[in-house]
Scaffold this motif. Sequence first.
Motif, PDB file in Angstrom:
ATOM      1  N   SER A  16       0.844  -1.191   0.000  1.00 42.28           N
ATOM      2  CA  SER A  16       0.000   0.000   0.000  1.00 42.28           C
ATOM      3  C   SER A  16       0.888   1.253   0.000  1.00 42.28           C
ATOM      4  CB  SER A  16      -0.917  -0.004   1.231  1.00 42.28           C
ATOM      5  OG  SER A  16      -1.821   1.059   1.180  1.00 42.28           O
ATOM      6  N   PRO A  17       1.085   1.897  -1.161  1.00 43.61           N
ATOM      7  CA  PRO A  17       0.485   1.559  -2.453  1.00 43.61           C
ATOM      8  C   PRO A  17       1.247   0.430  -3.167  1.00 43.61           C
ATOM      9  CG  PRO A  17       1.892   3.451  -2.720  1.00 43.61           C
ATOM     10  CD  PRO A  17       1.921   3.121  -1.244  1.00 43.61           C
ATOM     11  N   ILE A  18       0.707  -0.021  -4.289  1.00 48.14           N
ATOM     12  CA  ILE A  18       1.366  -1.017  -5.128  1.00 48.14           C
ATOM     13  C   ILE A  18       2.743  -0.512  -5.525  1.00 48.14           C
ATOM     14  CG2 ILE A  18       1.190  -2.362  -7.257  1.00 48.14           C
ATOM     15  CD1 ILE A  18      -1.088  -2.884  -5.259  1.00 48.14           C
ATOM     16  N   GLN A  19       3.733  -1.388  -5.486  1.00 44.15           N
ATOM     17  CA  GLN A  19       5.073  -1.052  -5.964  1.00 44.15           C
ATOM     18  C   GLN A  19       5.234  -1.582  -7.392  1.00 44.15           C
ATOM     19  OE1 GLN A  19       7.654   0.717  -4.210  1.00 44.15           O
ATOM     20  NE2 GLN A  19       5.902   1.183  -2.881  1.00 44.15           N
ATOM     21  N   TYR A  20       5.777  -0.731  -8.258  1.00 38.73           N
ATOM     22  CA  TYR A  20       5.956  -1.068  -9.672  1.00 38.73           C
ATOM     23  C   TYR A  20       7.436  -1.096 -10.043  1.00 38.73           C
ATOM     24  CZ  TYR A  20       1.018  -0.574 -10.943  1.00 38.73           C
ATOM     25  OH  TYR A  20      -0.342  -0.741 -11.062  1.00 38.73           O
ATOM     26  N   TYR A  21       7.806  -2.086 -10.864  1.00 36.97           N
ATOM     27  CA  TYR A  21       9.189  -2.226 -11.313  1.00 36.97           C
ATOM     28  C   TYR A  21       9.237  -2.463 -12.816  1.00 36.97           C
ATOM     29  CZ  TYR A  21       9.826  -3.041  -6.314  1.00 36.97           C
ATOM     30  OH  TYR A  21       9.805  -2.919  -4.946  1.00 36.97           O
ATOM     31  N   LEU A  22       9.996  -1.628 -13.502  1.00 33.16           N
ATOM     32  CA  LEU A  22      10.257  -1.838 -14.918  1.00 33.16           C
ATOM     33  C   LEU A  22      11.561  -2.629 -14.988  1.00 33.16           C
ATOM     34  CD1 LEU A  22       8.966  -1.102 -17.609  1.00 33.16           C
ATOM     35  CD2 LEU A  22      10.383   0.959 -17.657  1.00 33.16           C
ATOM     36  N   VAL A  23      11.471  -3.870 -15.469  1.00 31.46           N
ATOM     37  CA  VAL A  23      12.608  -4.788 -15.400  1.00 31.46           C
ATOM     38  C   VAL A  23      13.229  -4.973 -16.778  1.00 31.46           C
ATOM     39  CG1 VAL A  23      13.361  -7.104 -14.758  1.00 31.46           C
ATOM     40  CG2 VAL A  23      11.553  -5.976 -13.441  1.00 31.46           C
ATOM     41  N   PHE A  24      14.540  -4.679 -16.878  1.00 29.38           N
ATOM     42  CA  PHE A  24      15.300  -4.916 -18.094  1.00 29.38           C
ATOM     43  C   PHE A  24      16.239  -6.095 -17.868  1.00 29.38           C
ATOM     44  CE2 PHE A  24      14.747  -0.121 -18.810  1.00 29.38           C
ATOM     45  CZ  PHE A  24      13.588  -0.316 -19.541  1.00 29.38           C
ATOM     46  N   GLU A  25      16.975  -6.470 -18.892  1.00 30.37           N
ATOM     47  CA  GLU A  25      17.820  -7.664 -18.800  1.00 30.37           C
ATOM     48  C   GLU A  25      18.854  -7.557 -17.684  1.00 30.37           C
ATOM     49  OE1 GLU A  25      20.679 -10.501 -21.628  1.00 30.37           O
ATOM     50  OE2 GLU A  25      19.880  -8.615 -22.403  1.00 30.37           O
ATOM     51  N   ASN A  26      19.470  -6.395 -17.554  1.00 33.30           N
ATOM     52  CA  ASN A  26      20.536  -6.252 -16.574  1.00 33.30           C
ATOM     53  C   ASN A  26      20.266  -5.183 -15.525  1.00 33.30           C
ATOM     54  OD1 ASN A  26      22.308  -8.200 -17.860  1.00 33.30           O
ATOM     55  ND2 ASN A  26      22.624  -6.668 -19.466  1.00 33.30           N
ATOM     56  N   ASP A  27      19.042  -4.699 -15.468  1.00 32.60           N
ATOM     57  CA  ASP A  27      18.744  -3.619 -14.529  1.00 32.60           C
ATOM     58  C   ASP A  27      17.231  -3.531 -14.310  1.00 32.60           C
ATOM     59  OD1 ASP A  27      19.403  -1.569 -12.813  1.00 32.60           O
ATOM     60  OD2 ASP A  27      20.627  -0.505 -14.299  1.00 32.60           O
ATOM     61  N   PHE A  28      16.832  -2.732 -13.348  1.00 41.44           N
ATOM     62  CA  PHE A  28      15.409  -2.491 -13.138  1.00 41.44           C
ATOM     63  C   PHE A  28      15.224  -1.092 -12.559  1.00 41.44           C
ATOM     64  CE2 PHE A  28      16.772  -3.963  -8.980  1.00 41.44           C
ATOM     65  CZ  PHE A  28      16.026  -3.192  -8.102  1.00 41.44           C
ATOM     66  N   ILE A  29      13.997  -0.575 -12.692  1.00 45.28           N
ATOM     67  CA  ILE A  29      13.654   0.736 -12.157  1.00 45.28           C
ATOM     68  C   ILE A  29      12.440   0.578 -11.255  1.00 45.28           C
ATOM     69  CG2 ILE A  29      13.125   3.134 -12.695  1.00 45.28           C
ATOM     70  CD1 ILE A  29      13.940   2.570 -15.607  1.00 45.28           C
ATOM     71  N   ASN A  30      12.532   1.066 -10.038  1.00 44.46           N
ATOM     72  CA  ASN A  30      11.346   1.170  -9.180  1.00 44.46           C
ATOM     73  C   ASN A  30      10.626   2.438  -9.596  1.00 44.46           C
ATOM     74  OD1 ASN A  30       9.473   1.764  -7.159  1.00 44.46           O
ATOM     75  ND2 ASN A  30      10.735   0.916  -5.539  1.00 44.46           N
ATOM     76  N   MET A  31       9.499   2.271 -10.307  1.00 45.58           N
ATOM     77  CA  MET A  31       8.806   3.423 -10.872  1.00 45.58           C
ATOM     78  C   MET A  31       8.228   4.331  -9.795  1.00 45.58           C
ATOM     79  SD  MET A  31       9.518   2.953 -13.969  1.00 45.58           S
ATOM     80  CE  MET A  31       8.616   4.367 -14.631  1.00 45.58           C
ATOM     81  N   ASN A  32       7.917   3.778  -8.624  1.00 44.88           N
ATOM     82  CA  ASN A  32       7.397   4.620  -7.539  1.00 44.88           C
ATOM     83  C   ASN A  32       8.388   5.706  -7.169  1.00 44.88           C
ATOM     84  OD1 ASN A  32       6.154   1.894  -7.437  1.00 44.88           O
ATOM     85  ND2 ASN A  32       4.921   2.781  -5.791  1.00 44.88           N
ATOM     86  N   GLN A  33       9.668   5.402  -7.286  1.00 44.20           N
ATOM     87  CA  GLN A  33      10.689   6.376  -6.922  1.00 44.20           C
ATOM     88  C   GLN A  33      10.834   7.494  -7.944  1.00 44.20           C
ATOM     89  OE1 GLN A  33      14.308   4.182  -6.155  1.00 44.20           O
ATOM     90  NE2 GLN A  33      13.501   3.235  -4.299  1.00 44.20           N
ATOM     91  N   LEU A  34      10.202   7.306  -9.118  1.00 46.67           N
ATOM     92  CA  LEU A  34      10.286   8.338 -10.154  1.00 46.67           C
ATOM     93  C   LEU A  34       9.084   9.283 -10.139  1.00 46.67           C
ATOM     94  CD1 LEU A  34      11.685   6.414 -13.254  1.00 46.67           C
ATOM     95  CD2 LEU A  34      12.896   7.476 -11.353  1.00 46.67           C
ATOM     96  N   LEU A  35       8.135   9.061  -9.223  1.00 50.46           N
ATOM     97  CA  LEU A  35       6.983   9.943  -9.149  1.00 50.46           C
ATOM     98  C   LEU A  35       7.431  11.383  -8.907  1.00 50.46           C
ATOM     99  CD1 LEU A  35       4.422   7.835  -7.102  1.00 50.46           C
ATOM    100  CD2 LEU A  35       4.413   8.308  -9.553  1.00 50.46           C
ATOM    101  N   ASN A  36       6.820  12.289  -9.673  1.00 51.48           N
ATOM    102  CA  ASN A  36       7.110  13.726  -9.620  1.00 51.48           C
ATOM    103  C   ASN A  36       8.486  14.073 -10.177  1.00 51.48           C
ATOM    104  OD1 ASN A  36       4.575  14.518  -8.436  1.00 51.48           O
ATOM    105  ND2 ASN A  36       5.326  13.638  -6.510  1.00 51.48           N
ATOM    106  N   LYS A  37       9.069  13.139 -10.940  1.00 46.33           N
ATOM    107  CA  LYS A  37      10.321  13.417 -11.628  1.00 46.33           C
ATOM    108  C   LYS A  37      10.081  13.436 -13.132  1.00 46.33           C
ATOM    109  CE  LYS A  37      13.452  11.542  -8.133  1.00 46.33           C
ATOM    110  NZ  LYS A  37      14.567  10.597  -7.853  1.00 46.33           N
ATOM    111  N   SER A  38      10.891  14.209 -13.833  1.00 48.35           N
ATOM    112  CA  SER A  38      10.783  14.290 -15.284  1.00 48.35           C
ATOM    113  C   SER A  38      11.623  13.188 -15.917  1.00 48.35           C
ATOM    114  CB  SER A  38      11.249  15.659 -15.794  1.00 48.35           C
ATOM    115  OG  SER A  38      10.396  16.675 -15.323  1.00 48.35           O
ATOM    116  N   ILE A  39      11.025  12.481 -16.858  1.00 50.62           N
ATOM    117  CA  ILE A  39      11.748  11.424 -17.553  1.00 50.62           C
ATOM    118  C   ILE A  39      11.574  11.602 -19.063  1.00 50.62           C
ATOM    119  CG2 ILE A  39      11.439   9.826 -15.628  1.00 50.62           C
ATOM    120  CD1 ILE A  39       9.380   8.349 -17.245  1.00 50.62           C
TER     121      ILE A  39
END
Length: 264
Positions: A16-39
């Motif tokens: 709570s809340p749901i945690q999201y991860y964008l997973v690549f072959e050799n790395d991953f991103i916790n998308m929750n940590q990018l909230l309110n950031k410019s990408i």
Amino acid sequence: MFYQGVLTKMETEFSSPIQYYLVFENDFINMNQLLNKSITMQFVKYQCLHCGLDKPIYRQGFDRQCFYEVPQAADWVMRPELSKAHLGIEERDLEFEKRTQLQPHIVYLANSSNVKVGVTRKNQVPTRWIDQGAHEAIEIVEVPNRYLAGVTEVALKEHVSDKTNWRKMLKNDIEDENLVEWRERLKGFIPDEAKDYFIESNTETNLEFPVAKYPEKPKSLNIVKELNYSGKLVGVKGQYLIFEDQTVFNVRANEGIVVKISIN
């Protein structure tokens, strides 16, 4: 800082809340940590999830040839009632079909834009509900194979929707429903072969998504057409990234596309 990889549906963690991860072959991103950031996201190339070749993606992350050959894209995946592994009948790969179809499946009700019926493998609860952006869900039937789940869904969708309105879901234009009452209301429509698997007593599951601001008029990003996009991330719901300018990006619908993501 930048990341590059082929898109697959975001991995999730039920919290709570749901945690999201964008997973690549050799790395991953916790998308929750990018909230309110410019990408910034850039299209690099295609990469079929089966053969790995740079060929236009047709559906479900596969190029056209692979889509019509791999067992992961057979008709029974989207239409569980067509499953035949319980009869020992092969469609594309009987061993794969047995592993996937001959395991416990759940028929459920989920409320994302409206109450809908759906099917998922038992080990995909609550992941399936998260992927659909449901804020509440409940299991109604647990059966031993995919076929029984499919015929149950077919019977129930005569009385309840089996579709999600993605725009309404992303706008958070939703109403709470009493899913226990819905379950009881639909009990009489369960086909005879699945009636013994009805779940008599359980409660609904509630889900909270990491969204700071919902879009009023969501507009879908086609990264292949646009090639580049920059925006401030303000939320993640279902398999969508939500940006401040009301742009939304469906990660799952773009599986098999290689992107470069820069965090500004």
